[in-house]
Every structure is written in C-alpha cells, then in structure tokens.
Scaffold this motif. Structure first.
Motif, PDB file in Angstrom:
ATOM      1  N   ILE A   1       0.968  -1.050   0.046  1.00  0.00           N
ATOM      2  CA  ILE A   1       0.189  -0.043   0.111  1.00  0.00           C
ATOM      3  C   ILE A   1       0.771   1.380  -0.006  1.00  0.00           C
ATOM      4  N   THR A   2       2.259   1.175  -0.152  1.00  0.00           N
ATOM      5  CA  THR A   2       2.940   2.099  -0.206  1.00  0.00           C
ATOM      6  C   THR A   2       3.581   2.556  -1.698  1.00  0.00           C
ATOM      7  N   ALA A   3       3.534   3.976  -1.979  1.00  0.00           N
ATOM      8  CA  ALA A   3       4.190   4.135  -3.169  1.00  0.00           C
ATOM      9  C   ALA A   3       5.656   4.130  -3.044  1.00  0.00           C
ATOM     10  N   MET A   4       6.420   3.542  -4.061  1.00  0.00           N
ATOM     11  CA  MET A   4       7.992   3.238  -3.966  1.00  0.00           C
ATOM     12  C   MET A   4       8.709   4.032  -4.998  1.00  0.00           C
TER      13      MET A   4
ATOM     14  N   TYR B   1       1.124   2.151  -5.320  1.00  0.00           N
ATOM     15  CA  TYR B   1       0.649   0.872  -4.858  1.00  0.00           C
ATOM     16  C   TYR B   1      -0.295   0.183  -5.614  1.00  0.00           C
ATOM     17  N   GLY B   2      -1.077   0.969  -6.744  1.00  0.00           N
ATOM     18  CA  GLY B   2      -1.933   0.617  -7.698  1.00  0.00           C
ATOM     19  C   GLY B   2      -1.403   0.248  -9.097  1.00  0.00           C
ATOM     20  N   GLY B   3       0.089   0.633  -9.185  1.00  0.00           N
ATOM     21  CA  GLY B   3       0.705   0.191 -10.307  1.00  0.00           C
ATOM     22  C   GLY B   3       1.032   1.367 -11.287  1.00  0.00           C
TER      23      GLY B   3
ATOM     24  N   LYS C   1       5.960 -10.567  -3.248  1.00  0.00           N
ATOM     25  CA  LYS C   1       7.218 -10.847  -2.595  1.00  0.00           C
ATOM     26  C   LYS C   1       7.871  -9.613  -2.153  1.00  0.00           C
ATOM     27  N   LYS C   2       7.099  -8.380  -1.929  1.00  0.00           N
ATOM     28  CA  LYS C   2       7.525  -7.202  -1.543  1.00  0.00           C
ATOM     29  C   LYS C   2       9.048  -6.801  -1.986  1.00  0.00           C
TER      30      LYS C   2
ATOM     31  N   ASP D   1       8.288   6.741  -1.265  1.00  0.00           N
ATOM     32  CA  ASP D   1       8.133   7.823  -1.920  1.00  0.00           C
ATOM     33  C   ASP D   1       6.830   8.616  -1.475  1.00  0.00           C
ATOM     34  N   PRO D   2       7.063   9.845  -0.773  1.00  0.00           N
ATOM     35  CA  PRO D   2       8.333  10.290  -0.585  1.00  0.00           C
ATOM     36  C   PRO D   2       9.415   9.331   0.614  1.00  0.00           C
TER      37      PRO D   2
END
Length: 114
Positions: A31-34, A53-55, A75-76, A98-99
């Motif tokens: 659920i985190t933006a990366m 998180y949605g792609g 797989k995180k 991100d941030p």
C-alpha cells in the motif's frame, strides 16, 4: 532496524542493460508508493522512477524510454529494468518509499563505462 536491500548493480558497457531489485522491509509494502533514486558523485540524490501501490508509474525525463519500474507486492520486491545505459547513468542506486523515509539501504553501484 530493517532497511531496504538493493541488488543487481555492476559494470556494464554503454548500451547495455541491468535489472535492479529492491527487497523492502515491513508489512505495508503493498500500500506504499515506492521509488528508485540515484546519486552520482558530487550530485544530489534524485528520483529516477516511482510506482504507486496501484501500479501507476512516473519515470524521470532523463531515463524515460529506457528504464522501467515494476513491483511484486506478494514478494515485497521492486525492480528497475535499465536498458540502453549511458555513462551518465553511473551512480549508486537506492530504493525507498516515495516520499522517502529517513532510513536508506546501502544502495547498489551502477557503472556504465567502456
């Protein structure tokens, strides 16, 4: 304290490819933006690519059309596929949210040179 673990860097000739991987700690990866970041010698760390998180993704103009970001929420793990590498892509590459949070991993060195 757990931290991100980056891997996949190395020495590659101009025009070559590398695939970076990022193993993320914690239970909130899905659920985190990366983001993938890089820091070249003498320069500030910069965001290269982001994946929500949605792609949905953001790719910096400097690497657009050459780099692709993806993630596997089970797989995180997050990936950065880098094609058509240029010498100016030489840097230490890091992943983070991100941030970004305060804790950074060791990064993985990417060197593009003939």
């Amino acid at each position: 304290q757990e931290q991100f673990v980056e891997s996949g860097g190395g020495l590659v000739q101009p025009g070559g490819s590398l695939r970076l991987s990022c193993a993320a700690p914690g239970n909130s990866f899905s659920i985190t933006a990366m983001g993938w970041y890089r820091q070249a010698p003498g320069k500030q760390r910069e965001l290269v690519a982001r994946i929500m998180y949605g792609g949905s993704t953001y790719i910096a103009d400097s690497v657009k059309g050459r780099f692709t970001i993806s993630r596997d929420n089970v797989k995180k793990t997050m990936y950065l596929q880098m094609n058509s590498l240029k010498p100016e892509d030489t840097a230490v590459y890091y992943c983070n949210t991100d941030p970004p949070g305060l804790i950074w991993g060791q990064g993985t060195q990417v060197t593009v040179s003939s």
